[in-house]
Structures are given as C-alpha cells and as structure tokens.
Write a protein that holds these residues in place. Structure first.
Motif, short mmCIF file in Angstrom:
data_model
loop_
_atom_site.label_atom_id
_atom_site.label_comp_id
_atom_site.label_asym_id
_atom_site.label_seq_id
_atom_site.Cartn_x
_atom_site.Cartn_y
_atom_site.Cartn_z
N ARG A 371 -15.89 -64.22 -30.37
CA ARG A 371 -17.23 -64.42 -30.54
C ARG A 371 -17.46 -64.12 -32.13
O ARG A 371 -18.21 -64.63 -33.04
CB ARG A 371 -18.26 -63.99 -29.77
N ILE A 372 -16.88 -63.01 -32.56
CA ILE A 372 -16.87 -62.92 -34.18
C ILE A 372 -16.23 -63.85 -34.97
O ILE A 372 -16.83 -64.44 -35.85
CB ILE A 372 -15.92 -61.58 -34.41
N GLU A 373 -14.99 -64.46 -34.33
CA GLU A 373 -14.29 -65.58 -35.25
C GLU A 373 -15.27 -66.78 -35.37
O GLU A 373 -15.16 -67.36 -36.28
CB GLU A 373 -13.02 -65.64 -34.74
N HIS A 374 -15.79 -66.84 -34.37
CA HIS A 374 -16.68 -68.08 -34.21
C HIS A 374 -18.23 -68.11 -34.80
O HIS A 374 -19.12 -68.73 -34.25
CB HIS A 374 -16.68 -68.85 -32.59
N GLY A 375 -18.66 -67.08 -35.44
CA GLY A 375 -19.72 -66.59 -35.97
C GLY A 375 -20.74 -66.09 -35.21
O GLY A 375 -22.08 -66.18 -35.42
N LEU A 376 -20.48 -65.89 -34.08
CA LEU A 376 -21.35 -64.96 -33.16
C LEU A 376 -21.65 -63.73 -32.99
O LEU A 376 -21.94 -63.20 -31.96
CB LEU A 376 -21.30 -66.07 -31.79
N GLY A 377 -20.85 -62.89 -33.87
CA GLY A 377 -20.59 -61.47 -33.68
C GLY A 377 -21.71 -60.74 -33.92
O GLY A 377 -22.72 -61.23 -34.58
N ARG A 378 -21.94 -59.53 -33.33
CA ARG A 378 -22.94 -58.67 -33.80
C ARG A 378 -22.48 -57.55 -34.23
O ARG A 378 -21.42 -57.17 -34.44
CB ARG A 378 -23.53 -58.45 -32.31
N GLN A 379 -23.58 -56.81 -35.05
CA GLN A 379 -23.30 -55.49 -35.65
C GLN A 379 -22.51 -54.55 -34.94
O GLN A 379 -21.57 -54.19 -35.35
CB GLN A 379 -24.67 -55.11 -36.33
N GLU A 380 -22.99 -54.46 -33.92
CA GLU A 380 -22.23 -53.47 -33.01
C GLU A 380 -20.95 -53.70 -32.41
O GLU A 380 -20.18 -52.96 -31.66
CB GLU A 380 -23.25 -52.88 -31.88
N ASP A 381 -20.44 -54.94 -32.74
CA ASP A 381 -19.30 -55.22 -32.01
C ASP A 381 -18.21 -54.62 -32.25
O ASP A 381 -16.96 -54.44 -31.60
CB ASP A 381 -18.88 -56.82 -32.32
N LEU A 382 -18.03 -54.40 -33.49
CA LEU A 382 -16.70 -53.58 -34.09
C LEU A 382 -16.37 -52.06 -33.47
O LEU A 382 -15.42 -51.84 -33.16
CB LEU A 382 -16.75 -53.12 -35.60
N ASP A 383 -17.74 -51.32 -33.28
CA ASP A 383 -17.57 -50.20 -32.47
C ASP A 383 -17.29 -50.24 -31.08
O ASP A 383 -16.51 -49.42 -30.46
CB ASP A 383 -19.02 -49.48 -32.68
N LEU A 384 -17.79 -51.40 -30.40
CA LEU A 384 -17.62 -51.62 -29.19
C LEU A 384 -16.23 -51.93 -28.99
O LEU A 384 -15.52 -51.66 -27.96
CB LEU A 384 -18.30 -53.25 -28.88
N LEU A 385 -15.45 -52.85 -30.09
CA LEU A 385 -14.07 -53.13 -29.91
C LEU A 385 -13.16 -51.67 -29.99
O LEU A 385 -12.33 -51.68 -29.01
CB LEU A 385 -13.50 -54.03 -30.91
N LEU A 386 -13.56 -50.87 -30.69
CA LEU A 386 -12.88 -49.70 -30.75
C LEU A 386 -12.94 -48.70 -29.71
O LEU A 386 -12.10 -48.20 -29.10
CB LEU A 386 -13.31 -48.65 -32.09
N ASN A 387 -14.16 -48.89 -29.33
CA ASN A 387 -14.72 -47.97 -27.75
C ASN A 387 -13.69 -48.42 -26.68
O ASN A 387 -13.07 -48.00 -25.71
CB ASN A 387 -15.99 -48.25 -27.49
N LEU A 388 -13.61 -50.02 -26.60
CA LEU A 388 -13.10 -50.72 -25.61
C LEU A 388 -11.24 -50.13 -25.72
O LEU A 388 -10.77 -50.10 -24.58
CB LEU A 388 -12.87 -52.15 -25.55
N ALA A 389 -10.88 -50.28 -26.97
CA ALA A 389 -9.51 -49.72 -27.08
C ALA A 389 -9.16 -48.77 -26.54
O ALA A 389 -8.11 -48.20 -25.86
CB ALA A 389 -9.26 -49.86 -28.71
N ASP A 390 -10.18 -47.64 -26.85
CA ASP A 390 -10.23 -46.16 -26.09
C ASP A 390 -10.00 -46.19 -24.86
O ASP A 390 -9.34 -45.29 -24.18
CB ASP A 390 -11.15 -45.30 -26.63
N GLN A 391 -10.91 -46.93 -24.30
CA GLN A 391 -10.96 -47.09 -22.82
C GLN A 391 -9.64 -47.56 -22.05
O GLN A 391 -9.45 -47.44 -20.58
CB GLN A 391 -12.15 -48.03 -22.40
N ILE A 392 -8.95 -48.44 -22.65
CA ILE A 392 -7.63 -49.08 -22.18
C ILE A 392 -6.65 -48.19 -22.35
O ILE A 392 -5.67 -48.06 -21.45
CB ILE A 392 -7.57 -50.63 -22.90
N GLN A 393 -6.40 -47.98 -23.73
CA GLN A 393 -5.25 -47.09 -24.09
C GLN A 393 -4.94 -45.87 -23.22
O GLN A 393 -5.64 -45.06 -23.13
CB GLN A 393 -5.02 -46.96 -25.61
#
Ligand SMILES: Cc1cc2nc3c(=O)[nH]c(=O)nc-3n(C[C@H](O)[C@H](O)[C@H](O)COP(=O)(O)O)c2cc1C
Ligand code: SF4
Ligand code: FES
Lengths: 449, 157
Positions: A371-393
């Motif tokens: 959704r970021i790539e397609h112009g639908l990203g939200r401000q909080e998305d980057l933190d969400l991505l990093l948080n998700l990465a932590d939840q997986i790794q």
C-alpha cells in the motif's frame, strides 16, 4: 542468438569453476583436471576418516549455503559408531533470490560435487547419499543423473569403490517448486515424500535426520571445495582466503551490472573488485544499494558497500551477511520501496504456513509495503512495519521468518526517506517504472555478443 | 491407469530409496504422471497413492504444496516467468508484461485457443540469465528479449 559467452569468465582465482567451457563436464574431462585424484589419494594412502575431517577443519571451509557454519566441525558431530544407516545429503535446492552458483557447478562440473560427496561419506562412514536439486533446473538434474552413471561405471561410486571395502551410493532427487525446501529439515521432509515443512530443532539432523537417522547436509559449493582441500591440503585452501574465512567463494552477481554472472574470488576480495569483474554498473549509473548475500540478508548502501571486503566477517561487521553469496546490485534508478515490496511478496508466497508469526506476518509485511508503494501508505506504517518485523524475528520454527523480517528492517532503515516520500507524496522518488530496466535492451545485446 | 511407461519410470525412482520408504518416490511419480496427462486429476493422484502404498491424502498434500504441480488443466504450454527482484532488475517484469500483452492474458489465465497459460514464477536459480522463463516446467529459456519471446511463441503455437 549466441548464449551469454562471458559466463565462463569466472575470474583468475577460480578453483571450483576453473577451466570450464560448458562442454567439458564429463568424467574424462574432469579426470584431466586432476579429478578424483583426492579420492584416490585417500584410498591409496589409507587416510583415516578423522584425518580427512582434520584437514577440512584446517581449511576453515565454512558452509556455502547461507549460514556459514564451519564444515569440519559439522562433520565431527556425526556419531562415529552408529549402528545402522546414516545419510549424506547435498542441498542443491538453490532458490534464494539472486543465487545461481550451484547450477554452474551442477551443469559444468558435476563430478567435483560427486567426488566431494564421496570423500565426505568416507569421512563420516556414510553409505548412502542424496543430492536434492531445485526442480526448476530440470536439464541440470538430468545431467547430474548422467554424471552419476559415469561415476558408477568407472567404479568411483557404488559397491567396493576402486577395489576397497568402502561403498557409497549416491542418488539424485528433484524438488518441484518450493523455496522452503532449501531449509535443511524441510528438505529432509521432502525427500521423505512429504510437504516441505521445517522441523523443530533440536534434535539436529546429525542425530535425527533423514528417515530419523543421523544425517549431514551441506551445500553444493561446500562439497565442491572438498577435493581441492584434500588434494592440495587444508592449509593451501585456507591461505587462498583469510583466517576463519578459508578459500575461494562463488559470488552470483545480479541486478544493474553490465555483466551479471558467477565470479569465483578469494574470500576477502574487495567488493569494488568484484563489481569491476562484473563489468561495473550497467550504463555507468550510480550504485544505490547492494544485498550482499541473497535476498534474505539486509541491504547495504552503495557507498558503504564500495569499501567492504567480501568475506563472512567483514560483511557481518557491516551489518549484513555473506549468506549464499548472491550479490544483488541496485542502481540509482531503482525504487527501494518497490524492491522491498517484491521481496516481501516472495516470503509471503513461500512461507510454509506452520508458524503463525511467519504465515500471518509475511502477509502483513507485504500488504503494508504494497500500500505504501501504491500511494496508500499511512504515516504510522513505518513503525508498524518495524514492529511487525520484531514480532516475527526469532519467534518461528525456521529462519524463513527472520529472512522475511531482516530485509524489511534494513530497507526502511537505509532508505527511510524514500518510504516517507511515497507516503507523503503518493508517488515514487525515482520516477515511473521503479526497476531500472530502461537499459535492458543494452544488457541483452551484450549477452548476445 | 498408470501407463506401463510411467510405471517403469517410477520403478526406477523406487530403486533410490530403502524398501520401506516408497513414499520418497511420490515427488517424482507425480512429475512423471503430470508429464503424461498435463495435470494431476484426483483419479491420477489416487493411482499414484495406490502404486506407492500411501494414503491418498498424503499424495494430495504433496501435490498442493509444491507449486510446479498443475492441479487443473493448463494450456498446451505453461509459461512461467520469473519476476523476482534480481530478474526484475534485468527485465524480468518487462518480459512478463510483454507476454501478457502479446497473449492477451493475465497471470494464471489461459489463451482462448488453449495454447498458453501464463504463470508468475519465483527465483529459478538462474538470475544471471534474466529474463528467464520455463516452458512446461522443464525447458528453461534464458535472456528473453522481446524478439526471442516472439520466436518462442511462434514455435510453441
Ligand atoms: C528459508 C531457507 C532457505 C534456504 N535455502 C538454501 C538453499 O537453497 N541452498 C542451501 O544450500 N542452503 C539453504 N539454506 C540453508 C540450509 O538450511 C543449510 O544451512 C545448508 O544447506 C547447510 O549447508 P552448508 O553448511 O554447507 O552451508 C536455507 C535456509 C533457510 C532457512
Ligand atoms: S518460519 Fe515460516 S517457513 Fe519456517 S516453519 Fe515457520 S511458517 Fe514455515
Ligand atoms: S530471481 Fe529470477 S531466476 Fe532468480
């Protein structure tokens, strides 16, 4: 149209791929390159299995499949006097995006792998082995079967090898389209005729492997280095590279370079030199980023990469990993959001689905970057991505979860401004297209030279 | 019924494994029968299960897990194009787009004449040869410029 002739220009330091021209893969060709001399030396001189392992330890050979684990040490984990079957398995399931080196060994020098496996089997007292070959390279699987036939007919494989009491059977197995089978325990499940879902470790394959028996698994290139080590000595191999990083390494260079291909160089060779061997940047454009070890490894900024040496320890110090030796080069015209999106999609597509953080998390990583790539990203998305990465790794059965999380974190960290630009302006910083493909015609023309 | 040729090929595969591990041959058995029929119907999978002495569900599990097995009929030629990042950086996506336009289909669709099915592929371990594609799983084509794509489609029609 001619094939890519430059493929055979592997570089002056090559030992595994030395002297290959695409047609000289047969047994007689290999023998004329000192092939099977190491095996003969072992059997003639009556080298003990522990001597062979000691030599491999001395060489500082580290696994070429991704993790870089010391090979001699791995071999010494195999129980010596186990009653019953033990197995040797080669991992030729090369599917880590960017990696295409094992294929050149299989099709252009298959006997070096066969000899390496025979020696490994001797060292660990193993009677049966399998080579698991990526399903997508079917003609190379066929060729490997042919090479096995040649080795059997010449007495290198089978019962009573070269008239001694040592016997070893080796068979080819093919995958059929599942990246996860490159993970060693998934690969074992697959040979057992099941879905390729990784096993929980421990127990490790050395105690509970194929069919529940002690098993050693190594990458194609790892085995292929063994004949040289026995023939020339562990020390000679070590001295090609640097301490703790012995030998040469095959690097598969792909992406925006003038001559993508495999290059075999001494470990510790500067990246700048490797890039030069690959013809430099395509069209003379600027280097933006490099994934130095296959798509599962963190991306490094181009200018930083230019000062790094290609060995396990140097790349680790720079915050990434040498991994499988797949060097993916991206130039200034590459949209890093798009690149991250494509890789995220890959892990989502290839997750085997048995752990929730990986199965669900890879889907979320992909959808958010999409959704970021397609112009639908939200401000909080980057933190969400990093948080998700932590939840997986670190919370999954196998390392695919980490492989999905680590690259995302590195892309966001190194190219945060591109992600932010996408979110704020709903379009790309580098212009339309995103992949630097406007000069593809130019590289194809070069391939046809 | 499995053909005698298929049985013969499966029997050769069976010699690779311990006698009590016939299931190990299921991957190759499915590839062999897929070559013969073009896809894996449940009847054919049941035959394989019976031949290898394994539960039918275990065969379905394998067939659905590995993505080169065709679970429904495909066009005469299934074309799988790699669009993963390393290939994309050297024209993999462009080649795919060209084929989509030329054949008038999207991913997973078959042309009206039944000749072609287009499939998006993941890394084939051949990224240095991008753009790369597979025809019916087993034939790999490298450095696929638009001219080479034209020629290939003409040849496969
Ligand atoms: C998701 C995943 C994919 C992998 N793919 C491969 C592969 O394609 N080839 C390979 O040799 N190792 C691959 N590995 C690493 C293997 O699990 C294993 O560490 C390796 O084959 C051991 O051989 P080595 O010690 O000689 O490197 C993969 C690991 C993971 C977690
Ligand atoms: S981490 Fe992902 S791929 Fe690995 S076992 Fe778990 S679900 Fe499967
Ligand atoms: S990324 Fe296309 S073959 Fe590897």
């Amino acid at each position: 149209m001619a094939e890519f002739a430059k493929t055979f220009d592997y570089g002056p330091d090559a030992i595994i791929l030395k002297g290959l021209d695409g047609s000289n893969w047969r047994l007689k060709d290999y023998e004329s390159r000192a092939g099977y001399a190491a095996l003969k030396k072992i059997l003639r001189d009556g080298l003990k299995p522990e001597d062979v392992i000691a030599e491999v330890k001395k060489s500082a050979l580290r696994g070429r499949g991704g993790a870089g684990f010391p090979t001699g040490l791995k071999w010494s984990f195999m129980p010596r006097s186990f009653p019953g079957a033990k197995y040797l398995v080669c991992n030729s399931d090369e599917g880590e995006p960017g990696t295409f080196k094992d294929r050149d060994i299989l099709r252009y020098n298959p006997h070096v792998l066969i000899e390496g496996m025979i020696i490994a089997a001797y060292a660990m007292g193993i009677a049966v082995g399998y080579n698991y070959i990526h399903g997508e390279i079917w003609s190379d699987y066929d060729r490997f079967e042919e090479a096995l036939e040649e080795a059997r007919a010449a007495g290198y494989l089978g019962e009573k090898i070269l008239g001694t009491d040592f016997s070893f059977q080796l068979h080819a197995f093919h995958g059929f389209g599942a990246y996860i089978c490159g993970e060693e325990t998934a690969l074992l499940e697959s040979i057992e005729g099941k879905k390729g879902q990784p096993r929980f470790k421990p127990p490790f394959p050395a105690s509970f492997g194929l069919y529940g028996k002690p098993t050693t698994i190594n990458n194609t290139e790892t085995f292929a280095a063994v004949p040289y080590i026995i023939r020339e000595g562990g020390e000679a191999f070590l001295n090609l590279g640097k301490p703790n990083n012995g030998g040469t390494k095959l690097f598969s260079v792909s992406g925006n370079v003038a001559r993508p291909g495999n290059y075999e160089v001494k470990l510790g060779t500067p990246f700048a030199k490797l890039l030069e061997m690959a013809g430099g940047m395509r069209g003379g454009r600027k280097i933006k980023g490099v994934i130095p070890g296959g798509s599962s490894m963190p991306v490094i900024k181009g200018d930083v990469m230019m000062s790094i040496d290609m060995d396990y320890d140097s790349i680790a110090k720079a915050g990434s990993m040498l991994g499988s030796g797949a060097v993916i080069v991206m130039d200034e015209d590459t949209c890093m959001v798009k690149a991250a999106e494509r890789l995220a999609y890959f892990y989502f597509e290839e997750s085997c689905g048995q752990c929730t953080p990986c199965r669900e998390g890879t889907g979320w990583l992909y959808r958010i970057i999409h959704r970021i790539e397609h112009g639908l990203g939200r401000q909080e998305d980057l933190d969400l991505l990093l948080n998700l990465a932590d939840q997986i790794q670190g919370r999954t059965i196998c390392a695919l979860g980490d492989a999905a999380a680590m690259p995302v974190r590195a892309f966001v960290k190194n190219y945060r401004e591109e992600f932010e630009y996408h979110i704020a302006h709903k379009r790309c910083m580098v212009g339309p297209g995103g992949y630097s493909t406007r000069h593809v015609a130019e590289s194809l023309a070069m391939a046809a030279e | 019924m499995l053909s005698p040729q298929a049985k013969q090929k499966i029997d050769r595969e069976l010699t690779k494994y311990p006698a009590d591990q016939k299931q190990s041959a299921v991957m190759s058995a499915l590839a062999i029968v897929q070559d013969e029929y073009g896809w894996l119907s449940s009847e054919v999978m049941d035959e394989v299960a019976q031949y290898l002495g394994m539960p039918q569900i275990a065969v379905y599990e394998v067939a659905t897990f590995y993505n080169m097995y065709n679970l429904k009929p495909m066009g005469k030629s299934k074309i799988t194009v790699c669009t993963n990042l390393p290939c994309a950086l050297s024209g993999g996506v462009d080649a795919a787009e060209y084929l989509k336009k030329k054949l008038g289909v999207d991913w997973r669709e078959t042309t009206a004449d039944g000749n072609f099915t287009l499939v998006e592929g993941e890394c084939m371990g051949a990224c240095g040869d991008a753009p790369v594609l597979l025809v019916n799983n087993k034939r790999m084509c490298s450095f696929m410029s638009n001219e080479k794509l034209d020629k290939l489609i003409e040849e496969l029609k």
